[in-house]
Each structure stands twice: as structure tokens, then as C-alpha cells.
Design a protein around this motif. Structure first.
Motif, PDB file in Angstrom:
ATOM      1  N   ILE A  86      53.838  63.502  50.901  1.00 16.55           N
ATOM      2  CA  ILE A  86      53.276  63.162  49.371  1.00 16.55           C
ATOM      3  C   ILE A  86      52.720  62.026  49.142  1.00 16.55           C
ATOM      4  CG2 ILE A  86      53.675  63.967  47.157  1.00 16.55           C
ATOM      5  CD1 ILE A  86      56.614  65.553  48.516  1.00 16.55           C
ATOM      6  N   GLN A  87      53.175  61.366  49.524  1.00 14.33           N
ATOM      7  CA  GLN A  87      52.738  59.914  48.875  1.00 14.33           C
ATOM      8  C   GLN A  87      50.589  59.541  48.972  1.00 14.33           C
ATOM      9  OE1 GLN A  87      54.829  56.463  49.007  1.00 14.33           O
ATOM     10  NE2 GLN A  87      56.190  57.532  47.517  1.00 14.33           N
ATOM     11  N   SER A  88      50.349  60.483  50.374  1.00 13.85           N
ATOM     12  CA  SER A  88      48.987  60.080  51.539  1.00 13.85           C
ATOM     13  C   SER A  88      47.753  60.871  50.799  1.00 13.85           C
ATOM     14  CB  SER A  88      49.362  59.842  52.478  1.00 13.85           C
ATOM     15  OG  SER A  88      49.336  61.403  53.095  1.00 13.85           O
ATOM     16  N   ILE A  89      48.489  61.870  50.070  1.00  8.54           N
ATOM     17  CA  ILE A  89      47.743  62.563  48.973  1.00  8.54           C
ATOM     18  C   ILE A  89      46.604  62.237  48.290  1.00  8.54           C
ATOM     19  CG2 ILE A  89      46.582  64.684  48.154  1.00  8.54           C
ATOM     20  CD1 ILE A  89      49.215  66.042  49.661  1.00  8.54           C
ATOM     21  N   LYS A  90      45.209  61.462  48.179  1.00 10.61           N
ATOM     22  CA  LYS A  90      44.487  61.017  47.583  1.00 10.61           C
ATOM     23  C   LYS A  90      44.113  62.126  46.131  1.00 10.61           C
ATOM     24  CE  LYS A  90      45.692  57.617  50.110  1.00 10.61           C
ATOM     25  NZ  LYS A  90      46.235  56.214  49.399  1.00 10.61           N
ATOM     26  N   THR A  91      44.934  61.780  45.720  1.00  8.81           N
ATOM     27  CA  THR A  91      43.926  63.371  44.265  1.00  8.81           C
ATOM     28  C   THR A  91      42.920  62.733  43.637  1.00  8.81           C
ATOM     29  OG1 THR A  91      45.638  63.783  44.130  1.00  8.81           O
ATOM     30  CG2 THR A  91      44.653  64.634  42.778  1.00  8.81           C
ATOM     31  N   GLU A  92      42.446  60.956  43.469  1.00  5.28           N
ATOM     32  CA  GLU A  92      41.508  61.230  43.383  1.00  5.28           C
ATOM     33  C   GLU A  92      40.514  61.013  43.537  1.00  5.28           C
ATOM     34  OE1 GLU A  92      41.739  57.101  41.260  1.00  5.28           O
ATOM     35  OE2 GLU A  92      43.244  57.529  40.245  1.00  5.28           O
ATOM     36  N   GLU A  93      40.294  61.084  45.341  1.00  2.00           N
ATOM     37  CA  GLU A  93      39.342  61.320  46.098  1.00  2.00           C
ATOM     38  C   GLU A  93      39.492  62.145  46.208  1.00  2.00           C
ATOM     39  OE1 GLU A  93      40.442  59.024  50.106  1.00  2.00           O
ATOM     40  OE2 GLU A  93      40.571  57.065  48.581  1.00  2.00           O
ATOM     41  N   VAL A  94      40.011  63.295  46.135  1.00  2.66           N
ATOM     42  CA  VAL A  94      39.497  64.792  46.384  1.00  2.66           C
ATOM     43  C   VAL A  94      38.833  65.561  45.510  1.00  2.66           C
ATOM     44  CG1 VAL A  94      40.823  66.584  46.185  1.00  2.66           C
ATOM     45  CG2 VAL A  94      41.550  65.274  47.983  1.00  2.66           C
ATOM     46  N   LEU A  95      38.784  64.353  44.401  1.00  5.96           N
ATOM     47  CA  LEU A  95      37.954  64.670  42.776  1.00  5.96           C
ATOM     48  C   LEU A  95      36.740  64.035  42.533  1.00  5.96           C
ATOM     49  CD1 LEU A  95      41.302  64.810  40.316  1.00  5.96           C
ATOM     50  CD2 LEU A  95      40.402  66.476  40.758  1.00  5.96           C
ATOM     51  N   ASP A  96      37.259  63.211  43.122  1.00 10.23           N
ATOM     52  CA  ASP A  96      35.104  62.202  43.481  1.00 10.23           C
ATOM     53  C   ASP A  96      34.803  63.693  43.821  1.00 10.23           C
ATOM     54  OD1 ASP A  96      36.132  60.728  41.794  1.00 10.23           O
ATOM     55  OD2 ASP A  96      37.124  59.011  43.371  1.00 10.23           O
ATOM     56  N   VAL A  97      34.947  64.089  45.347  1.00 10.89           N
ATOM     57  CA  VAL A  97      34.252  64.644  46.478  1.00 10.89           C
ATOM     58  C   VAL A  97      34.140  66.402  45.258  1.00 10.89           C
ATOM     59  CG1 VAL A  97      34.073  66.226  48.076  1.00 10.89           C
ATOM     60  CG2 VAL A  97      35.309  63.654  48.555  1.00 10.89           C
ATOM     61  N   TRP A  98      34.937  66.818  44.581  1.00 13.32           N
ATOM     62  CA  TRP A  98      34.941  68.543  43.922  1.00 13.32           C
ATOM     63  C   TRP A  98      33.606  68.272  43.011  1.00 13.32           C
ATOM     64  CZ3 TRP A  98      37.301  72.490  45.562  1.00 13.32           C
ATOM     65  CH2 TRP A  98      36.996  73.653  44.310  1.00 13.32           C
ATOM     66  N   ASP A  99      33.596  66.271  42.484  1.00 11.35           N
ATOM     67  CA  ASP A  99      32.571  66.761  41.598  1.00 11.35           C
ATOM     68  C   ASP A  99      31.637  66.349  41.783  1.00 11.35           C
ATOM     69  OD1 ASP A  99      34.642  67.166  38.954  1.00 11.35           O
ATOM     70  OD2 ASP A  99      34.952  64.547  38.913  1.00 11.35           O
ATOM     71  N   VAL A 100      31.152  65.988  43.024  1.00 11.66           N
ATOM     72  CA  VAL A 100      29.804  65.245  43.473  1.00 11.66           C
ATOM     73  C   VAL A 100      28.902  67.512  43.259  1.00 11.66           C
ATOM     74  CG1 VAL A 100      28.223  65.090  45.955  1.00 11.66           C
ATOM     75  CG2 VAL A 100      30.624  63.849  44.903  1.00 11.66           C
ATOM     76  N   GLY A 101      29.518  67.644  44.027  1.00 14.97           N
ATOM     77  CA  GLY A 101      28.682  68.924  44.010  1.00 14.97           C
ATOM     78  C   GLY A 101      29.493  69.975  44.649  1.00 14.97           C
ATOM     79  N   TRP A 102      28.353  71.196  45.066  1.00 20.03           N
ATOM     80  CA  TRP A 102      29.520  72.948  45.830  1.00 20.03           C
ATOM     81  C   TRP A 102      28.801  72.241  47.435  1.00 20.03           C
ATOM     82  CZ3 TRP A 102      32.031  76.719  44.700  1.00 20.03           C
ATOM     83  CH2 TRP A 102      32.227  76.716  43.317  1.00 20.03           C
ATOM     84  N   GLY A 103      27.645  71.293  47.751  1.00 21.92           N
ATOM     85  CA  GLY A 103      27.992  71.224  48.878  1.00 21.92           C
ATOM     86  C   GLY A 103      28.802  70.474  49.354  1.00 21.92           C
ATOM     87  N   PRO A 104      29.476  69.457  49.190  1.00 24.27           N
ATOM     88  CA  PRO A 104      30.924  68.676  49.603  1.00 24.27           C
ATOM     89  C   PRO A 104      32.207  68.816  49.202  1.00 24.27           C
ATOM     90  CG  PRO A 104      28.665  66.977  48.407  1.00 24.27           C
ATOM     91  CD  PRO A 104      28.816  68.282  48.163  1.00 24.27           C
TER      92      PRO A 104
END
Length: 399
Positions: free
Chosen positions: A344-362
Motif C-alpha cells: 500500500i505504501q509503495s503506491i505512488k498516488t502523486e505520480e499516478v495523478l501526474d501521468v493522468w494530468d498529462v493527457g489521454w495518451g499517457p
């Protein structure tokens, strides 16, 4: 090397070793192996990696991603054949990594899409959690897929063993409590030890211990030659695990410059990791890779040079020689709880959200990789992720 530096490296090595011991045991369990193989791996691999990698601070450990991939690849083996396959796999991983380093393939790390890596590592974290629900609750599902196993558990709540679950939950609570104290670097070790001691004190014989599922030898690892007959079927998973280790290691070394301020040579890191894995395979160890958590602890504990990792290996030798009996008394639900918290601690929520905010492709690439990791054997999900990374790079270059 002056005396002051040597003392600080010794303290850092002691701290890192004590914190990594439960993690190594738990990672071996995650791979379906005897916990001592995790200890043997870091006993041998840490000092060799410390001496040979370009990164002076990077600490090698049995990471969850590599352990899970190894376990998935070796699912069809059992008993002595499993052990032989694991050691042969570790040796092959090391050889592939050494070749990658000698060919200066570190420059290829820039072609690995961040979206693919985040999707894969998030999927691995989820699989780590799901894979330990059986040991946490005492329920054994007949399904092989970890997602289906979890659904099966939810459908059979009446078959959960109360004592086993109680020890698992106690371990989780203890880890979270110690995480908020000055002892946070040892929270997992303390949680595992106290909960396991509770099993002995309460006399809960129904709670499975490490000694019930694996024999813990009290000596140093013996020489183990590879099984050549198993090599052809282990090549694909070995390449997958080697890639995981190299990508994780490249990320770690970039985050921690050397004492002189220079950044490590990624290709030399490949060679050093490969040598550590090759020797670990010969001495009954499982695959190792650069660990973000262990490296961060090594630096924060005061490491000043590569000798901190050498000292860590020596500490683990002492533990295996003197405390093998104590290792056999560790409760299996306590180790499962440790892995669940780590997952659970290794799930990087901030990094997931960063990729999500880049666009539909990533975003789409990350979701596809995540889904593949949950549905396919992990070694094939890794190779699929590499192919996807290349396609993403080609499309980006074309645009």
C-alpha cells in the motif's frame, strides 16, 4: 577512508541491515520461496553491489516487483526443483544484467515510458497486497489468479481463521504506530517480532509460523550450481526480471548522487547489479535490485561511502548464524501484514495523478499496463510494457 567516516558507514550498515531483514524474508515468501533465500540474497548481494556499482549509496534488496515476477515465473515448480529453478533464474538475471552493462545499454533507459512504469509498478503493488490476503486470513483459495483469489475470499468470510487474522491485524497496527515514533526505521521489524512473540505467548498453535512451511538452516549458504536443463524455459522470465531490476536501479541511482556530487554511470550500475545477482544465484539467493526505500534509509542513517553496504552484508551474516531459530518462529500472518503495508505504501498516488494530468495518451498507456499486470503472468506483462514503451516512443518521434 578516515575513522569518522568508517564509524558512520558502520552505523548506516547496521541500521539498513536490521530494517532489510524482515523485508528480505517477506519478499522470499512473496516469491513462494524459503525466507532464508531472501536473507542469503542480501547477505551476498549487498556487499558485492556496494563494491561494484557506480552508485556508492544504492542498496540492493529483494524488491516486491522482482519477487512477484519470480514467483509468477516459477509457479509450476515445487520442492527441490523450485529451489534449483530459483537459483538458476537469479544467475541468469545477473548474467543478462552484466551483458547489458558491458554493452553500455544504460542509455536505453530513456526509452522506457514513465506511464508504462507507473502503470506496471502500481499493478505490482496491488498484486502484492492481494497475494497476501490468504496468509493474512488463513483462507486458501483454489484459484491461481490473485484477483480471483481475493474475490473468492470475499465470498467465503466464514472460513477466515480468527487467530490468524488477529495476528495479522495486530502487526499492521504495530507498524503504523511505530511509524509515528523515532523508531519508524524499524517499524516493520518491531511489528513482526512483537506479533510473532504474541503467538508463542498465547500458545496459538493454529497460527502458521515460518518453521511450519520452510526449514531454516543455521549456517552460511552452500554453493549451488545452475540447473542447465531449466535454462531454456527460464530465459524469458530472467530477461523480464533483469529489466525490472535495471529500471528500478536507474531510478534510484539518479536520485542519489555520489559523495563528490557526480551522478552514477547507469551502465556500470547494470554491471554491478548483475555481478551481485550472479553470485547470489550461486549461493542460494533470489533476484535483487536497487531499492528506493533501502537506499533512502542508508543515506538518512549516515552512510558516507559504499562501505555501508558492505557492513550491512556482514550484519546479516551474524543474524543468520546466531538467530536462525528465532527466524523459524516468525508468524506467517505477520509477514503477510508486513507485505500488505509495504504494498500500500509503495503506491505512488502523486505520480499516478501526474501521468493522468498529462493527457489521454499517457493515461491510456498507464491504464493498459496496469490491466495487463493484473491479468497476465507478471513476466509477460513486463515484456508487453517494454513493447508498449517502444511504440509510445516511436509515435512521439513521428509527431
Amino acid at each position: 577512508m578516515n575513522r569518522k567516516t568508517l564509524v558512520r558507514d558502520l552505523i548506516a550498515g547496521l541500521t539498513t541491515a536490521i530494517a532489510d531483514i524482515p523485508d528480505a524474508m517477506a519478499s522470499a515468501v512473496l516469491a513462494g520461496a524459503n525466507p532464508v533465500y531472501g536473507l542469503y540474497a542480501i547477505m551476498v548481494g549487498k556487499p558485492i553491489g556496494g563494491l561494484l556499482t557506480s552508485s556508492q549509496f544504492m542498496t540492493l534488496a529483494a524488491t516486491s516487483a522482482m519477487a512477484l515476477t519470480a514467483g509468477s515465473a516459477l509457479a509450476g515448480y515445487s520442492g527441490k526443483e523450485y529451489a534449483a529453478a530459483l537459483f538458476t533464474l537469479t544467475l541468469l538475471v545477473g548474467l543478462f544484467q552484466v551483458v547489458a552493462g558491458l554493452l553500455k545499454l544504460g542509455r536505453l533507459m530513456r526509452f522506457v515510458s514513465n506511464a508504462v512504469m507507473i502503470g506496471f509498478l502500481t499493478g505490482v503493488s496491488v498484486l502484492v497486497v492481494l497475494s497476501q490476503l490468504g496468509d493474512l486470513t488463513g483462507y486458501s483459495s483454489e484459484y491461481s489468479n490473485k484477483v480471483l483469489k481475493s474475490v473468492d475470499l470475499l465470498l467465503h468470510p466464514g472460513q477466515v481463521q480468527a487467530q490468524t487474522l488477529a495476528i495479522g491485524l495486530l502487526t499492521v497496527i504495530l507498524i503504523l504506530v511505530f511509524d509515528r515514533t523515532p523508531l519508524r526505521n524499524f517499524s516493520m521489524l518491531l511489528g513482526m517480532v512483537i506479533a510473532s512473540a504474541a503467538v508463542v505467548v498465547l500458545g496459538w498453535a493454529a497460527v502458521e509460523q515460518v518453521g511450519d512451511v520452510a526449514k531454516i538452516p543455521g549456517g552460511l549458504p552452500r554453493l549451488s550450481l545452475p540447473s542447465l536443463s531449466l535454462v531454456p524455459e527460464l530465459i524469458a522470465p530472467a530477461i523480464s526480471i533483469a529489466i525490472i531490476g535495471l529500471v528500478q536501479g536507474a531510478g534510484v541511482s539518479k536520485a542519489y548522487p555520489n559523495p563528490d556530487g557526480s551522478y552514477p554511470d547507469t551502465s556500470k550500475d547494470f554491471t554491478g547489479q548483475g555481478a551481485a545477482n550472479a553470485v547470489a544465484g550461486i549461493f542460494q539467493g533470489m533476484p535483487l535490485g536497487g531499492s528506493v526505500a533501502s537506499t533512502a534509509l542508508n543515506v538518512s542513517a549516515g552512510a558516507r561511502s559504499r562501505w555501508a553496504n558492505v557492513f550491512a552484508g556482514l550484519v546479516i551474516v551474524v543474524v543468520v548464524l546466531l538467530f536462525s531459530r528465532a527466524v523459524s518462529l516468525v508468524a506467517m500472518p505477520a509477514m503477510a501484514a508486513l507485505l500488505i503495508v509495504a504494498g500500500i505504501q509503495s503506491i505512488k498516488t502523486e505520480e499516478v495523478l501526474d501521468v493522468w494530468d498529462v493527457g489521454w495518451g499517457p493515461r491510456l498507456v498507464m491504464l493498459v499496463t496496469f490491466a495487463l499486470t493484473l491479468s497476465l503472468p507478471v513476466q509477460y506483462a513486463v515484456l508487453a510494457g517494454v513493447v508498449l514503451s517502444v511504440l509510445v516512443y516511436l509515435v512521439s518521434s513521428a509527431r
